[in-house]
Design a protein around this motif. Sequence first.
Motif, PDB file in Angstrom:
ATOM      1  N   PRO A  36      -2.083  -2.270  10.840  1.00 35.61           N
ATOM      2  CA  PRO A  36      -1.770  -3.537  10.160  1.00 35.61           C
ATOM      3  C   PRO A  36      -2.989  -4.318   9.697  1.00 35.61           C
ATOM      4  N   HIS A  37      -4.086  -4.316  10.465  1.00 32.23           N
ATOM      5  CA  HIS A  37      -5.244  -5.116  10.060  1.00 32.23           C
ATOM      6  C   HIS A  37      -5.880  -4.588   8.781  1.00 32.23           C
ATOM      7  N   ILE A  38      -5.540  -3.364   8.358  1.00 35.37           N
ATOM      8  CA  ILE A  38      -6.055  -2.827   7.100  1.00 35.37           C
ATOM      9  C   ILE A  38      -5.120  -3.156   5.942  1.00 35.37           C
ATOM     10  N   VAL A  39      -3.807  -3.193   6.219  1.00 35.73           N
ATOM     11  CA  VAL A  39      -2.819  -3.384   5.152  1.00 35.73           C
ATOM     12  C   VAL A  39      -2.572  -4.861   4.855  1.00 35.73           C
ATOM     13  N   TYR A  59      -2.056 -12.334  -1.386  1.00 37.13           N
ATOM     14  CA  TYR A  59      -1.774 -13.012  -2.641  1.00 37.13           C
ATOM     15  C   TYR A  59      -0.594 -12.345  -3.337  1.00 37.13           C
ATOM     16  N   LYS A  60       0.149 -13.168  -4.077  1.00 34.98           N
ATOM     17  CA  LYS A  60       1.300 -12.629  -4.813  1.00 34.98           C
ATOM     18  C   LYS A  60       0.876 -11.718  -5.950  1.00 34.98           C
ATOM     19  N   SER A  61      -0.327 -11.890  -6.439  1.00 37.84           N
ATOM     20  CA  SER A  61      -0.815 -11.068  -7.561  1.00 37.84           C
ATOM     21  C   SER A  61      -1.470  -9.771  -7.105  1.00 37.84           C
ATOM     22  N   SER A  62      -1.310  -9.429  -5.822  1.00 35.79           N
ATOM     23  CA  SER A  62      -1.952  -8.215  -5.304  1.00 35.79           C
ATOM     24  C   SER A  62      -1.335  -6.976  -5.931  1.00 35.79           C
ATOM     25  N   ASN A  63      -2.159  -5.946  -6.091  1.00 35.97           N
ATOM     26  CA  ASN A  63      -1.721  -4.657  -6.622  1.00 35.97           C
ATOM     27  C   ASN A  63      -2.252  -3.564  -5.716  1.00 35.97           C
ATOM     28  N   GLY A  64      -1.501  -2.524  -5.600  1.00 37.93           N
ATOM     29  CA  GLY A  64      -1.934  -1.414  -4.772  1.00 37.93           C
ATOM     30  C   GLY A  64      -0.927  -0.289  -4.832  1.00 37.93           C
ATOM     31  N   THR A  65      -1.351   0.867  -4.393  1.00 38.25           N
ATOM     32  CA  THR A  65      -0.476   2.022  -4.402  1.00 38.25           C
ATOM     33  C   THR A  65       0.654   1.842  -3.390  1.00 38.25           C
TER      34      THR A  65
END
Length: 410
Positions: free
Chosen positions: A284-287, A293-299
């Motif tokens: 969890p501390h990595i994810v 932020y609501k604008s976050s993007n990621g796989t």
Amino acid sequence: MANLSPVILSDEESEEQQEADPPNLEHQLDQFREQWQQELSKNKGQVSNNQSSKPKFVSIEEEATSLFLQGAQAEQNGELYVAIGFYKKAIQLVPDIESRIDFRKMRTPRERQDSECSVESKTDEEEDLLLHLQNLSVEKHAICEPMLEQNSTHISELPIEVIMYILKWVVSSELDTRSLEMFSQVCHGFYLCARDEELWKLICHKIWGQNCGKLKKYGCWRKMYIDRPHVLFNGCYISKSTYYRTGEKSLDGFYRPYHVVEYYRFVRMYPDGVILMICSPEDPHIVLPKLRYKSSNGTGLLKGHYRLTGNKIAAELTRTKTNETGYYKYKRRQVNNHNQIDVTYFLEFEVNSGGKGIHNVLNWSKYSISTIRSGNQENVSDVDLNKQSFPPLTFSRVKSFCNQSEHLLV
């Protein structure tokens, strides 16, 4: 007893005695009876005195209890050394004598009645104090007073309007009510400021909209916020899933390994209706920084919106997958985007309470996936919500989510 041996008389003497003085014989018999009764009563008194003088048998536990109570009494009187002596003697007889004594039975009925009355009066005083603090007006009392002389301007010099404006930044648009409650624990004035009805009214309107329902059922806006099921915003809902996956057979074919797969599911919701969800095998501390932020993007990150109705949460999340096929020629990329897949996830949760917290558990109610391939007909499939793959999500507070405020609570 007196010597009552009979006197032997001859026949002639007895006859002469009977003829001479018959009334004396009856008198002697009466005296004999009185003397006999006196001696019997005297013997009974001696027996009862002997029995009372014998020591009663006292058990070891009763003796230890008596010694322990004497020590407690001496301790209340301030005689600590005497109390320690009694305690040592009691423990030598029965090591766990303190746990065996029922102190409630040692009290008299009058003491029990007084204690019950004191508890009732205490609860009444606490309720009266709470009502008194809630009915106080901040405008009539100073916020706080400095204990020591200040070289600079103290916070109590600020107007009430400025303090309330600062509190709106403390709560912010992210509804950090925990920081507001911590602020109320500082002093009496801050407590009154943190219980302002207008402030809690803004919080309730932010969660349930302008149509929050009737306030009479709860009494105040803060009570409505506490009692009604709602989403917690100063952290993230997390669940851990585990399953077993079969591996490939060994070269000799004698065994097949099994792999234990563990992954986490993270769900974060914002007060404005935005929801983020991601599944990851990482800790969890990595994810969690990806959900700040609501604008976050990621796989693998899903975005969408949710709606709270009663204790039910309905959410819709989308993710677009594109199968890109092409080749490079003369340093120019040609891409074919005809095979496009649009996937929509429909989720339903139920807000419950678990452990020491309230409204901190999300139970799965429904999960379906809608797939549209290249504009064709929509295909909807429901997911089996077994507890092994979809355990309840438990709320966990994340400090970094509330480190700063971006917008004012309005």
